[in-house]
Design an enzyme around this catalytic site. Structure first.
Site, PDB file in Angstrom:
ATOM      1  CG  ASP A   1      -7.185  -2.765  -2.947  1.00 54.55           C
ATOM      2  OD1 ASP A   1      -7.806  -1.920  -2.233  1.00 54.55           O
ATOM      3  OD2 ASP A   1      -6.042  -3.111  -2.782  1.00 54.55           O
TER       4      ASP A   1
ATOM      5  CG  HIS B   1      -5.896  -2.388   0.704  1.00 53.79           C
ATOM      6  ND1 HIS B   1      -5.114  -1.996  -0.708  1.00 53.79           N
ATOM      7  CD2 HIS B   1      -5.233  -1.830   1.745  1.00 53.79           C
ATOM      8  CE1 HIS B   1      -4.291  -0.996   0.004  1.00 53.79           C
ATOM      9  NE2 HIS B   1      -4.342  -0.858   1.197  1.00 53.79           N
TER      10      HIS B   1
ATOM     11  CB  SER C   1      -0.884  -0.142   1.151  1.00 52.02           C
ATOM     12  OG  SER C   1      -2.036   0.992   1.188  1.00 52.02           O
TER      13      SER C   1
END
Length: 250
Positions: free
Chosen positions: A194, A223, A99
């Site tokens: 996601d 995610h 991320s």
């Protein structure tokens, strides 16, 4: 065992380090995440079993490191990552960024010549501008300018503060506005479900990175990218990139 180093800026960074053969694999976590997360620990277990050198750490304001989360920004966390890598590793380095850690990885790779490869997991470069700021209402933007911070809801925990400094600092570190040189082999992993980072971000990053770059989309993955199948794919991907780095340096 968790140890600590002090950065040149005076921040105290917590880390776990496993000796082994190079290249060093370094995990860079996400926004509001810490080094005790599933992916970071999974890779440490893999590294210890395989004899691979491995480092995981907490940015300032995250996990066991010093500082308040709200005081930090992208540039601070990139400086923390660079300080940890320069102090605690040697030789070639493979960055694994989750991320926000994907964004931090690209900034670090631009500053540390020893970075020889990058694996991104739901990488979120430029998210402060393209996700946060772009998604704010006029009222939220006005409140941010007036108060210096706003509260945002979270799917994972209590509401969190977004500061004006985070947004402004993010603008000084954007990486998707021009082509980016790949730091060796790059592999991007992204789930089709996601809800935090859209697939379009992965495609945009793929288009902006020059060199040996591949994107793998995993149907149904979210995610967190932490199911057993996703973790197996992560390990396989890291091993593949390590083999390519070894081949290039042999």
């Amino acid at each position: 065992m968790t140890d600590f180093i002090d950065t040149p800026e005076g921040r105290r960074i917590a880390y776990n380090r496993s000796e082994g053969r190079g290249p060093w694999v370094v995990f860079l976590g996400g926004y509001m995440s810490d080094m005790a997360g599933t992916k970071a620990v999974h890779l440490e277990e893999w590294a210890r079993k395989s004899g691979q050198a491995y480092l995981r750490f907490d940015y300032s304001g995250h996990g066991a490191s010093s500082g308040a989360f709200e005081d930090g920004a992208i540039g601070d966390w990139a400086a923390d990552a660079r300080a940890a890598i320069e102090a605690l590793t040697d030789g070639p380095v493979l960055l694994v960024g989750s991320s926000m850690g994907g964004w931090i990885s690209l900034l670090v790779a631009n500053a540390v010549p020893r970075v020889a490869g990058f694996v991104g997991i739901a990488a979120a470069p430029d998210f402060t501008e393209d996700s946060m700021w772009a998604g704010f209402s006029e009222e939220e933007r006005a409140a941010l300018a007036r108060d210096g911070q706003i509260l945002m809801p979270s799917d994972y925990d209590a509401p969190y503060r977004v500061t004006r400094r985070l947004i402004e600092d993010g603008r000084r570190h954007l990486v998707l506005r021009a082509p980016v040189r790949s730091p060796g082999p790059v592999r991007l992993l992204h789930g089709t479900e996601d809800a935090d980072v859209e697939m379009s971000v992965a495609l945009r990053l793929l288009a902006h990175l020059e060199g040996d770059v591949r994107l793998t989309l995993v149907r149904g993955a979210d995610h967190r990218f932490s199911t057993p199948d996703c973790l197996d794919l992560l390990t396989e991907t890291v091993e593949e990139v390590l083999a390519r780095i070894d081949g290039a340096t042999a």
